[in-house]
Design a protein around this motif. Structure first.
Motif, PDB file in Angstrom:
ATOM      1  N   THR A 327       0.812  -1.224   0.000  1.00 29.75           N
ATOM      2  CA  THR A 327       0.000   0.000   0.000  1.00 29.75           C
ATOM      3  C   THR A 327       0.842   1.268   0.000  1.00 29.75           C
ATOM      4  O   THR A 327       0.335   2.351  -0.306  1.00 29.75           O
ATOM      5  N   GLY A 328       2.116   1.152   0.375  1.00 34.41           N
ATOM      6  CA  GLY A 328       2.949   2.349   0.488  1.00 34.41           C
ATOM      7  C   GLY A 328       2.651   3.153   1.744  1.00 34.41           C
ATOM      8  O   GLY A 328       3.111   4.285   1.893  1.00 34.41           O
ATOM      9  N   MET A 329       1.855   2.604   2.635  1.00 32.81           N
ATOM     10  CA  MET A 329       1.458   3.329   3.859  1.00 32.81           C
ATOM     11  C   MET A 329       1.971   2.581   5.099  1.00 32.81           C
ATOM     12  O   MET A 329       2.123   1.360   5.064  1.00 32.81           O
ATOM     13  N   PRO A 330       2.201   3.300   6.185  1.00 31.47           N
ATOM     14  CA  PRO A 330       2.534   2.604   7.432  1.00 31.47           C
ATOM     15  C   PRO A 330       1.340   1.790   7.925  1.00 31.47           C
ATOM     16  O   PRO A 330       0.191   2.142   7.658  1.00 31.47           O
ATOM     17  N   VAL A 331       1.622   0.715   8.628  1.00 28.68           N
ATOM     18  CA  VAL A 331       0.574  -0.163   9.144  1.00 28.68           C
ATOM     19  C   VAL A 331       0.717  -0.268  10.653  1.00 28.68           C
ATOM     20  O   VAL A 331       1.792  -0.600  11.159  1.00 28.68           O
ATOM     21  N   LYS A 332      -0.388   0.013  11.350  1.00 31.07           N
ATOM     22  CA  LYS A 332      -0.381  -0.117  12.819  1.00 31.07           C
ATOM     23  C   LYS A 332      -0.714  -1.551  13.192  1.00 31.07           C
ATOM     24  O   LYS A 332      -1.509  -2.209  12.536  1.00 31.07           O
TER      25      LYS A 332
ATOM     26  N   LEU B 186      25.605  11.795  -1.591  1.00 32.67           N
ATOM     27  CA  LEU B 186      26.152  10.434  -1.623  1.00 32.67           C
ATOM     28  C   LEU B 186      25.487   9.574  -2.685  1.00 32.67           C
ATOM     29  O   LEU B 186      26.132   8.752  -3.328  1.00 32.67           O
ATOM     30  N   SER B 187      24.170   9.762  -2.849  1.00 32.87           N
ATOM     31  CA  SER B 187      23.440   8.916  -3.799  1.00 32.87           C
ATOM     32  C   SER B 187      23.596   9.421  -5.226  1.00 32.87           C
ATOM     33  O   SER B 187      23.408   8.668  -6.179  1.00 32.87           O
ATOM     34  N   GLY B 188      23.897  10.700  -5.375  1.00 34.50           N
ATOM     35  CA  GLY B 188      23.920  11.280  -6.718  1.00 34.50           C
ATOM     36  C   GLY B 188      22.549  11.260  -7.354  1.00 34.50           C
ATOM     37  O   GLY B 188      22.419  11.175  -8.581  1.00 34.50           O
ATOM     38  N   SER B 189      21.515  11.359  -6.533  1.00 34.26           N
ATOM     39  CA  SER B 189      20.150  11.249  -7.051  1.00 34.26           C
ATOM     40  C   SER B 189      19.213  12.110  -6.201  1.00 34.26           C
ATOM     41  O   SER B 189      19.548  12.494  -5.078  1.00 34.26           O
ATOM     42  N   GLU B 190      18.053  12.411  -6.783  1.00 34.17           N
ATOM     43  CA  GLU B 190      17.095  13.255  -6.056  1.00 34.17           C
ATOM     44  C   GLU B 190      16.105  12.416  -5.238  1.00 34.17           C
ATOM     45  O   GLU B 190      15.731  11.311  -5.636  1.00 34.17           O
ATOM     46  N   VAL B 191      15.678  12.984  -4.140  1.00 33.71           N
ATOM     47  CA  VAL B 191      14.715  12.323  -3.259  1.00 33.71           C
ATOM     48  C   VAL B 191      13.307  12.476  -3.840  1.00 33.71           C
ATOM     49  O   VAL B 191      12.927  13.564  -4.268  1.00 33.71           O
ATOM     50  N   THR B 192      12.552  11.381  -3.844  1.00 25.61           N
ATOM     51  CA  THR B 192      11.192  11.426  -4.398  1.00 25.61           C
ATOM     52  C   THR B 192      10.116  11.178  -3.339  1.00 25.61           C
ATOM     53  O   THR B 192       8.945  11.461  -3.565  1.00 25.61           O
ATOM     54  N   GLU B 193      10.495  10.625  -2.206  1.00 23.32           N
ATOM     55  CA  GLU B 193       9.509  10.357  -1.151  1.00 23.32           C
ATOM     56  C   GLU B 193      10.192  10.365   0.207  1.00 23.32           C
ATOM     57  O   GLU B 193      11.349   9.956   0.327  1.00 23.32           O
ATOM     58  N   VAL B 194       9.466  10.852   1.193  1.00 25.20           N
ATOM     59  CA  VAL B 194      10.005  10.948   2.550  1.00 25.20           C
ATOM     60  C   VAL B 194       9.001  10.355   3.532  1.00 25.20           C
ATOM     61  O   VAL B 194       7.794  10.619   3.432  1.00 25.20           O
ATOM     62  N   PHE B 195       9.508   9.557   4.468  1.00 26.61           N
ATOM     63  CA  PHE B 195       8.671   9.117   5.587  1.00 26.61           C
ATOM     64  C   PHE B 195       9.474   9.338   6.860  1.00 26.61           C
ATOM     65  O   PHE B 195      10.559   8.785   7.032  1.00 26.61           O
ATOM     66  N   ALA B 196       8.917  10.164   7.739  1.00 20.97           N
ATOM     67  CA  ALA B 196       9.643  10.520   8.960  1.00 20.97           C
ATOM     68  C   ALA B 196       8.928   9.958  10.183  1.00 20.97           C
ATOM     69  O   ALA B 196       7.748  10.224  10.400  1.00 20.97           O
ATOM     70  N   ALA B 197       9.660   9.177  10.969  1.00 22.14           N
ATOM     71  CA  ALA B 197       9.125   8.669  12.235  1.00 22.14           C
ATOM     72  C   ALA B 197       9.894   9.336  13.357  1.00 22.14           C
ATOM     73  O   ALA B 197      11.060   9.009  13.590  1.00 22.14           O
ATOM     74  N   GLY B 198       9.261  10.278  14.021  1.00 20.78           N
ATOM     75  CA  GLY B 198       9.942  11.013  15.070  1.00 20.78           C
ATOM     76  C   GLY B 198       9.383  10.700  16.441  1.00 20.78           C
ATOM     77  O   GLY B 198       8.274  10.164  16.572  1.00 20.78           O
ATOM     78  N   THR B 327       1.634  14.041   9.921  1.00 18.38           N
ATOM     79  CA  THR B 327       0.501  13.225   9.459  1.00 18.38           C
ATOM     80  C   THR B 327       0.697  11.739   9.712  1.00 18.38           C
ATOM     81  O   THR B 327      -0.253  10.975   9.670  1.00 18.38           O
ATOM     82  N   GLY B 328       1.939  11.322   9.930  1.00 16.80           N
ATOM     83  CA  GLY B 328       2.200   9.898  10.081  1.00 16.80           C
ATOM     84  C   GLY B 328       2.212   9.148   8.755  1.00 16.80           C
ATOM     85  O   GLY B 328       2.231   7.912   8.744  1.00 16.80           O
ATOM     86  N   MET B 329       2.187   9.866   7.676  1.00 16.45           N
ATOM     87  CA  MET B 329       2.117   9.256   6.343  1.00 16.45           C
ATOM     88  C   MET B 329       3.353   9.629   5.519  1.00 16.45           C
ATOM     89  O   MET B 329       3.930  10.696   5.720  1.00 16.45           O
ATOM     90  N   PRO B 330       3.750   8.793   4.566  1.00  9.15           N
ATOM     91  CA  PRO B 330       4.818   9.184   3.651  1.00  9.15           C
ATOM     92  C   PRO B 330       4.381  10.338   2.765  1.00  9.15           C
ATOM     93  O   PRO B 330       3.178  10.479   2.473  1.00  9.15           O
TER      94      PRO B 330
END
Lengths: 333, 333, 333, 333
Positions: A327-332, B186-198, B327-330
């Protein structure tokens, strides 16, 4: 003292390994019988180890009142069923991981174990590895304070066949499952959320089989810590198995084991050994030690440290990782 | 050869550092003037370095036709405005990171630079660090094949005040922004998606300020690779700065720098040095080398390797990380 | 505060290095004059550093009442004579090692220093190296208990010309002399016996010049400890500089410095960086720090930690090593 | 295939170790009998291993025509005599080191072996250690070019009793003898000169017994290389076993084995594991591997790599070291 009598069910690679480890390294335990559907293929090998009884049908082991315990090393799809039957037969059970990929079947197996009151241990051997065990000890002793970040690197030297990927349940259930167990073990806490970012970078055939071969999995734990596992089906330099636990008071890391400590310095550079390549070599001692604990638990009537819940939880996490990847989403959880 | 003349705008910690580095380590470049709103505080220091002109108003630097280039080291909220003015004044610009937290203002600044045709470099000094630079070289040379997994560990020795966390834009924009730059580098590439768990595990006050102090951030790159950054505001053992790039042919890692290589073995254990504690000490040479590149680019009329786009992108990623954490979402970029 | 004024005598490699280090790194000290027999060769360089006076004759420095101290960086055979003259002129003296190869001349120089009451420091820069200094600290703090065994590995990346070997006094006086100083420094004790086993394994021309290029030297110390130095004129992998002190409570070792900490793991092996190749790069900071100490001693009227006796003793040991190598017998001091 | 039958003579620590290793790790070899003067003490142990015959008199083993080979693990003073008798009885012989301390008795034993044409291997197990074996391989493959300097560090965790030092022949014959063997093994050359510098720094009682407890021994080799061994009877941090071979093309080093690779970083410092403490743990695998080679040599009729000359030479070197220590002079062989 009377020797503990054990029956081994399934004599593939892991069944043979356990059998030889008992014969060569564990005193006071006797492999009394082995059951293998292709029994003819293993008779010479069994005889060479001094094992008298080789059966095609594992029920002969379950029906033998002399046998105290069984090692379930057959194909994964038979684990839960044999566990139920063995429990009913009153045998203590050492079951290879995973118990099953179906949560209902796992629960049914664990219920049967509970009802029968037999010992039950799951084959998460890495908990007995000298490096990871030491990390766990240091965490438990509070040396790093409260765990904040758990990092697990787990990369195989060679990818499995795409065919295997198709039937194994996929990377999260056949490979990362060990790391999910390690995450629970090292953190001393349960996983509450999974986010899996997978990719097909090693073998397109694995992608065609509906699986990924490279993954970074983020975990959240009940105790507030965050975990991250990185997996690859193919590390060119060998079997890469490292962990790190970072906490309020410090950090503990372990690096790979190598065949020797030689460092060669020449005009070309400074070269040292690659990690041990094969999991049987890398985790050699841990396979012996997990069995020693199992038999000690039977003899001393104590509970195995890797019990039913430890067989169940990583499968739950693995299924969640699979869904997250889909799904590309986190799962609880 | 005529010496290049530079004006430094803002003489806080980083402005002073750059000034001293030019005076002590960079030939053929002269710090002709310094502008600082609290000019009186720095007159003695400037005089000791042989710098004649100390102004309160940076416009005096911009208006001086003798000055070739400026270093913008003032507070973050002034960077984009001063960049625009300096560009219009025809000065080459070295701008401390971040250019701004607002994308429109960054774009306006970069447009002004483009129109003016001046050199523009952003102060992502870590790209000039001996360790990370070597990793980039090895990746670029194809030594690890195609990058599959990029790992960055970046942990500070001490948390900032909650007050700072409140005004700085938060961990993803004031701390991780360096790691976002490193990930691209380091990757020599662009970021397309981010998911942050803080999480808030270090200081509850940081949580009250609406920020987190511990984070694991998953990145996806255009080239298919997956990245992971782990951050903590407080590593008890010091400044922890390590990276790892894993690819189809191998893996490269770098470890922390230490003050010396002494290893003491006693009955109590084997003890070695902690990482260098402070970022100015750890990244000492990189601060000099980034300026050397900037001045070389002016002298030789070449483009700085860390240009406007490199100032913009990490802010975009940082804002996405902030949203993902909220949001808790990517978040896709 | 008035700046300390220094005159540099001899502007070969080491004289230039010291000069640049003072100009770039040491505040409150001014290089007021340089004397160099080939003065024309260095005028541009001196001017670039802002040094006004360049003389052919060092006596012009000695006669300048404004000058507080001199750095004697001329050829070895002039060190003792200039030391005597400088002492008589009341200048504080930093003298490059060795003071001389002749014990009488060294003693005469040290006597002159004593009579004049000026500061005198010998250029054994390795004592100021971050690694070796830390070893000394740990030994002094008693961390390894009483020293029992002192081991020094000291190998050059490239052999000198046979011609140099012929005039330099040989390996024990031009190369091992640093290690003899290190042995005294690390052990905190005086050498009482030397046994040198040398061989010609690197370059037969060195043998023809009457010298050896490979050596293992055993030392006995007054405090009962035993030391061993191993030397080679050519380590294919670079400049190899390690020490180890073993004692009643433990052991401390230091390893080589490398340009970066990158470790590359591929199917071919695990490769890391070679040691820093060149002594100026390896001991960069130590050259600055030894001068800082010298000037601090002048300013605060304290004694340099590397004084006259420290210039004398290693020559005594070196001459004994030479005799031991010649006779094949141990030599008592 | 018929199993090879072995008789073990002497069931002290090392005899027991070899016996258990054969039973648990070596297929196709049977321990048919054990001779031990205190036979009663070992009957239970032997029975537990399934060994039927336990004798007081080793001649019962020699007289048993079923037995192919013997392991001589009795006290040192009986080795040469039993070797002669076993050779006459036509048994292949694995003899613990040293064969004897008397050169005539060693030669008599080796003559008897030669006449009988039986296999003869000496128990220098360290040649089978994973680390040292790798160093030897790299040297043999020419990876370091021609060997120039061989360095061996060998330090025990605890000193023996002074009583033991009195009867053992002293440090050079009971401890350094392993290092003399290692020196020959690593260099691939014979020792031509020895200079031993010993001291009593660990235990004065050892000095009263006429022995030293700390030593640095310089060796010269036929191939021109120079070697150095450093020994201590007591390393506070455990069993210190490292070697280094430096040559024309480079250098190879090996470091100590540790129980695990955990590194704990806290505010107090960075702590890792001490070396494995006990020689049986450190050299565990090598004890198995030396026996495997011995039995392979019998089965395949090849010569053991550690033969009679390898038993003789280290004793010659050890006696020379003893004389050098006594006289303070180098001794030529």
């Amino acid at each position: 003292m009377k020797k503990l009598k054990v029956g081994v069910i399934g004599a593939g690679r892991i069944g043979k390994l356990h059998t030889e480890n008992i014969v060569n390294h564990i005193k006071d335990v006797e492999v009394a019988a082995i059951a293998e559907v292709y029994a003819d293929r293993i008779r010479d090998w069994a005889q060479g180890l001094g094992i008298k009884n080789v059966y095609e049908d594992y029920r002969q082991i379950l029906n033998d009142p002399e046998i105290d315990a069984v090692l379930i090393c057959s194909s994964t799809n038979t684990h839960s069923q044999i566990t139920i039957e063995a429990a009913k037969a009153g045998k203590h059970i050492f079951c290879e991981k995973p118990i099953d990929y179906d949560l209902d079947r796992i629960n049914a197996a664990l219920d049967a174990v509970k009802v029968a009151g037999v010992k039950f241990q799951v084959g998460f051997n890495r908990r007995f590895d000298h490096n990871f065990k030491r990390v766990r000890e240091l965490v438990r002793e509070g040396k790093i304070g409260e765990p904040h970040i758990i990092k697990i690197t787990s990369r195989d030297p060679e990818p499995p066949s795409a065919e295997y990927a198709r039937v194994s349940g996929g990377i999260f259930l056949d490979m990362t499952i060990h790391d999910f167990d390690m995450a629970r073990y090292l953190s001393g806490s349960e996983v509450t959320e999974v986010f899996a970012a997978g990719a097909v970078l090693v073998d397109p055939e694995i992608g065609k089989a509906g699986d990924v071969d490279t993954a970074v999995i983020t975990l959240r734990f009940e105790n507030g810590a965050i975990g991250v596992i990185d997996n690859s089906r193919r590390a060119a330099y060998g079997y890469d198995q490292r962990v790190e636990v970072f906490g309020s008071k410090g950090c503990v890391t372990v690096s790979n084991d190598t065949p020797n400590s030689a460092v060669l310095s020449t005009a070309e550079g400074v070269v040292s050994e690659k990690p041990k390549y094969f999991f049987l070599e890398r985790y050699k001692e841990s396979f012996i030690d997990e069995l020693k604990e199992f038999f000690d638990c039977i003899i001393n009537d104590t509970e195995p440290s890797v019990g039913g819940i430890d067989g169940l939880k990583p499968v739950i996490i693995g299924l969640a990782a699979k869904e997250s990847q889909r799904t590309g989403m986190p799962v609880k959880l």
